[in-house]
Design a protein around this motif. Structure first.
Motif, PDB file in Angstrom:
ATOM      1  N   ARG A   1       8.370 -84.985  35.951  1.00  0.00           N
ATOM      2  CA  ARG A   1       8.126 -86.206  36.713  1.00  0.00           C
ATOM      3  C   ARG A   1       8.919 -87.390  36.162  1.00  0.00           C
ATOM      4  O   ARG A   1       9.062 -88.400  36.833  1.00  0.00           O
ATOM      5  CB  ARG A   1       6.629 -86.548  36.657  1.00  0.00           C
TER       6      ARG A   1
ATOM      7  N   ARG B   1       5.048 -79.864  33.327  1.00  0.00           N
ATOM      8  CA  ARG B   1       4.634 -80.562  34.542  1.00  0.00           C
ATOM      9  C   ARG B   1       4.752 -82.071  34.343  1.00  0.00           C
ATOM     10  O   ARG B   1       5.058 -82.809  35.267  1.00  0.00           O
ATOM     11  CB  ARG B   1       3.188 -80.165  34.849  1.00  0.00           C
TER      12      ARG B   1
ATOM     13  N   LEU C   1       4.934 -83.776  46.260  1.00  0.00           N
ATOM     14  CA  LEU C   1       4.116 -84.831  46.860  1.00  0.00           C
ATOM     15  C   LEU C   1       4.938 -86.099  47.078  1.00  0.00           C
ATOM     16  O   LEU C   1       4.700 -86.847  48.019  1.00  0.00           O
ATOM     17  CB  LEU C   1       2.937 -85.168  45.950  1.00  0.00           C
ATOM     18  N   ARG C   2       5.901 -86.318  46.185  1.00  0.00           N
ATOM     19  CA  ARG C   2       6.719 -87.521  46.303  1.00  0.00           C
ATOM     20  C   ARG C   2       7.923 -87.298  47.204  1.00  0.00           C
ATOM     21  O   ARG C   2       8.819 -88.137  47.264  1.00  0.00           O
ATOM     22  CB  ARG C   2       7.180 -87.965  44.917  1.00  0.00           C
TER      23      ARG C   2
ATOM     24  N   ILE D   1       2.780 -92.343  35.542  1.00  0.00           N
ATOM     25  CA  ILE D   1       2.483 -91.793  34.229  1.00  0.00           C
ATOM     26  C   ILE D   1       2.214 -90.306  34.416  1.00  0.00           C
ATOM     27  O   ILE D   1       2.010 -89.848  35.531  1.00  0.00           O
ATOM     28  CB  ILE D   1       1.215 -92.431  33.630  1.00  0.00           C
TER      29      ILE D   1
ATOM     30  N   ASN E   1       3.322 -75.322  40.034  1.00  0.00           N
ATOM     31  CA  ASN E   1       2.591 -76.280  39.220  1.00  0.00           C
ATOM     32  C   ASN E   1       3.491 -77.422  38.778  1.00  0.00           C
ATOM     33  O   ASN E   1       3.138 -78.589  38.878  1.00  0.00           O
ATOM     34  CB  ASN E   1       2.028 -75.583  37.975  1.00  0.00           C
TER      35      ASN E   1
ATOM     36  N   ARG F   1      -1.921 -92.378  41.067  1.00  0.00           N
ATOM     37  CA  ARG F   1      -0.665 -91.794  41.533  1.00  0.00           C
ATOM     38  C   ARG F   1       0.470 -92.809  41.557  1.00  0.00           C
ATOM     39  O   ARG F   1       1.635 -92.435  41.581  1.00  0.00           O
ATOM     40  CB  ARG F   1      -0.858 -91.162  42.913  1.00  0.00           C
TER      41      ARG F   1
ATOM     42  N   MET G   1      -0.063 -86.927  32.576  1.00  0.00           N
ATOM     43  CA  MET G   1      -1.127 -86.691  31.601  1.00  0.00           C
ATOM     44  C   MET G   1      -1.236 -85.198  31.323  1.00  0.00           C
ATOM     45  O   MET G   1      -1.147 -84.380  32.235  1.00  0.00           O
ATOM     46  CB  MET G   1      -2.444 -87.238  32.150  1.00  0.00           C
TER      47      MET G   1
ATOM     48  N   PHE H   1       4.708 -79.663  41.750  1.00  0.00           N
ATOM     49  CA  PHE H   1       3.681 -80.248  42.632  1.00  0.00           C
ATOM     50  C   PHE H   1       3.860 -81.759  42.819  1.00  0.00           C
ATOM     51  O   PHE H   1       3.893 -82.268  43.938  1.00  0.00           O
ATOM     52  CB  PHE H   1       2.298 -79.935  42.066  1.00  0.00           C
ATOM     53  N   GLY H   2       3.997 -82.457  41.689  1.00  0.00           N
ATOM     54  CA  GLY H   2       4.133 -83.912  41.755  1.00  0.00           C
ATOM     55  C   GLY H   2       5.380 -84.346  42.503  1.00  0.00           C
ATOM     56  O   GLY H   2       5.359 -85.309  43.278  1.00  0.00           O
TER      57      GLY H   2
END
Lengths: 365, 284
Positions: free
Chosen positions: A150, A146, A102-103, A77, A95, A73, A79, A98-99
């Motif tokens: 980021r 997704r 979380l941040r 990067i 979806n 995390r 994936m 999500f990242g």
């Protein structure tokens, strides 16, 4: 957007080595494709970059940062997985965000970035759907979306197209290339399909048995393979390999096939091959350089006759299979020039495009 | 129903392969409940009169139900059962979810042997285990306490939950978690936000099963509890409503019926989750 540096990377599972000493520098914004047969260590290498596998030995740098022990995390990067790995209990919007959630990115900012990525990928109208309600190609786009939102330092792709049908695969291949041109970032892409590798890559890395066989731009890999493996792996249909012997012929050199065919070595290669005279070698020639008898455009094109055994029409060309020196060989001929199986046909071989391979080291001379 | 449209399916064939077996099945399953119901609302005179049909009720009465609720500790037993079942299910689910997750996801030395041993502990019959457990409970000072059941039920519930959940967690693709970890989640966050929500059908099935097993449990409850006010429904009803060779059939059946209702409600409420939990179905 950063350089990725792999230094003498090793990975063993128990006693079994998966990756055996990889050195590779991936430049900023470069699209690098790792390609090789299954079990060659390409996915393991990618997973080590992602932080999903422990490194047995060696170092990985992203940017200037050593990330050997950094959890996934914190590597910045993204994936894309082979099965897309969309979270089934979340909508497309959830979806993709999500990242960012979380941040603890601000809500407004999340909204802007998701909408922007959705627009790039043409999935704006899918944002409220769940993964179950999407087709294969749409899931693929969401998985990329997704990653895009980021805005990571590097994109990692693990065989992202292999679950799609043939037509969609070609379509999404172009799409990926288009997206990379628009969203400039470093990409490491794993596939077992050399066509995908050729068409996408800035540079191809061919791997075999846990080591790198050769690194280079697609055209160079095709024109100047350094090992027998790369010569056989890149290009479709694959290069023909025929056992032969290098002999002197007056002033020049010639290649004798075991069934008597004698082929003259181009003058400019004589110096290169001279030390190997009288050795048993392997002649490598691609089907596209072995055609029906044509008017010669250069003096290195030579003719010989052979019995046709099988025909495979492809439309634009017909693949002609025959036996030379007890080895099955494939030639690529114009459909109107081919003879029926059993008949003798004259072929033209372009000796400027051939390769000689040393069977003891499997390297191209 | 698509069955109607199957080629070559005639009505009479469906009658024999579908409706009649289904009817028999439902009849066999529901008959005990019917019997409990009519027995609990018959007067004693009617109950023991062999000259009238036993399947009909001529003169319904609530006397047995009144006796059950007013003159016995039934409400207390029901409360005890609920308390014990909830507590032991909670403990078992907590341990089962974590244990199942660990054994299906984390590779650590001996993990395979460990999961096999868990299965073996599940195979030890309670009828043998209660002997040493009695000693343990006296040692802990829990004899004749509801806590003795809360601590002893997990001996068979935890292995069961772990085994069911190992299988369920394995059906959830590993990539989902890996993707979450790359997206920015810690291992715990990936577990809580991605794996657990997807495992809800499995966790519910394990929970329902654990609840049912502890709700119905008889042997440990019989051995560990002696005071009437501490008993659970299965032990209380059979212990206090059967005196010597006298069976108080009316209250007995009322108690049995009342005791099986909560389970039936829970099952019908979660039936869809429950089925998908048993068949293990997560699609990406």
């Amino acid at each position: 957007m950063a350089e990725i540096l792999l230094k003498d990377l090793y990975k063993t599972y128990g006693e079994t080595p998966a990756v055996r000493g990889i050195d590779l520098t991936i430049a900023e914004n470069e699209f690098v494709v790792l390609v090789g047969p299954s079990g060659c260590g390409k996915t393991t290498t990618l997973r080590m970059i992602a932080g999903l596998e422990h490194i047995t030995a060696g170092d990985i740098f992203i940017g200037d940062r050593l990330i050997n022990d950094v959890p996934p995390r914190d590597r910045n990067i993204a994936m894309v997985f082979q099965n897309y790995a969309l979270y089934p209990h979340m909508t497309v919007y959830e979806n993709m965000s999500f990242g960012l959630r979380l941040r603890k990115v601000q809500k407004g900012e999340i909204d802007i970035r998701v909408k922007e990525a959705a627009e790039i990928l043409n999935i704006e109208e899918l944002l409220e759907r769940r993964p179950k309600q999407l087709s294969g190609g749409q899931r693929q786009r969401v998985a990329m979306g997704r990653a895009i939102v980021r805005n990571p330092q590097a994109f990692l792709f693990d065989e992202p197209l292999s679950n799609l049908d043939a037509k969609l695969r070609v379509q999404m291949r172009t799409e990926i290339k288009r997206i990379h041109q628009r969203v400039k970032t470093t990409v490491v892409y794993v596939t077992h399909d050399q066509v995908e590798a050729m068409s996408l890559a800035d540079r191809i890395v061919v791997m075999n048995n846990g080591i790198i066989e050769q690194v280079g731009p697609p055209q160079e890999m095709y024109d100047n393979p350094k090992t027998r493996f790369v010569a056989g792996f890149i290009g479709s249909p694959a290069m023909n390999f025929v056992p032969c012997k290098l002999t002197t012929n007056g002033d020049g050199l010639s290649i004798k096939l075991t069934d008597g065919v004698d082929l003259k070595v181009p003058g400019e290669r004589e110096k290169r091959y001279r030390p190997h005279v009288d050795r048993d070698l392997i002649l490598g020639i691609r089907p596209e350089h072995l055609t029906e008898c044509r008017q010669h455009t250069n003096e290195q094109q030579q003719d010989f006759g052979c019995d046709v055994s099988v025909l495979e029409p492809m439309g634009i060309d017909t693949m002609v299979f025959m036996e030379i020196a007890n080895v099955e060989v494939c030639a690529r001929a114009a459909p109107d020039a081919v003879k029926n199986p059993g008949e003798t046909m004259t072929f033209t071989i372009d000796m400027q495009k051939m390769h000689l391979i040393d069977p003891s080291t499997d390297t191209v001379l | 129903m698509s069955m109607n449209r199957l080629v070559g399916e005639t009505y009479s064939k469906r009658l024999f392969v579908f409706w009649i077996p289904l009817f028999l099945f439902v009849f066999v399953l529901l008959f005990p409940f019917f019997w409990m119901l009519i027995t609990s609302i018959k007067t004693d005179a009617e109950l023991y009169n062999r000259r009238i049909s036993p399947f009909l009720v001529r003169d319904p009465t609530l006397d047995h139900w009144k006796l059950l609720f007013n003159d016995t500790l039934f409400v207390q037993w029901a409360w005890n059962t609920l308390w014990v079942a909830c507590a032991s299910t909670g403990i078992s689910l907590f341990a089962g979810v974590l244990g199942g997750y660990a054994l299906s996801r984390l590779v650590f030395p001996g993990s395979t042997i460990f999961s096999i041993w868990i299965f073996i502990t599940y195979l030890v019959p309670p009828a043998l285990l209660f002997i040493p457990l009695t000693g343990v409970m006296s040692f802990l000072g829990l004899h004749d306490s509801r806590l003795s059941l809360v601590f002893s039920y997990p001996t068979f519930l935890v292995p069961f939950c772990i085994w069911l959940l190992i299988g369920y967690f394995q059906t959830i693709p590993k990539e989902l978690e890996e993707c979450a970890r790359i997206d920015g989640a810690t291992r715990i966050q990936a577990m809580v936000k991605i794996v657990f929500p997807l495992a809800i059908p499995g966790i519910l099935s394990a929970g329902i099963f654990a609840f049912t097993l502890s709700w119905n449990e008889f042997l440990y409850a019989l051995v560990f509890l002696s005071s009437p006010e501490n008993k659970t429904v299965p032990v209380g009803v059979t212990g206090e409503l059967v005196l010597g060779d006298v069976f108080f059939w009316g209250p007995l059946m009322a108690g049995a019926l009342f005791g099986s209702v909560p389970i039936a409600i829970i099952y019908s409420f979660f039936v869809e989750h429950y089925v998908s939990g048993m068949t293990g179905a997560v699609k990406g």
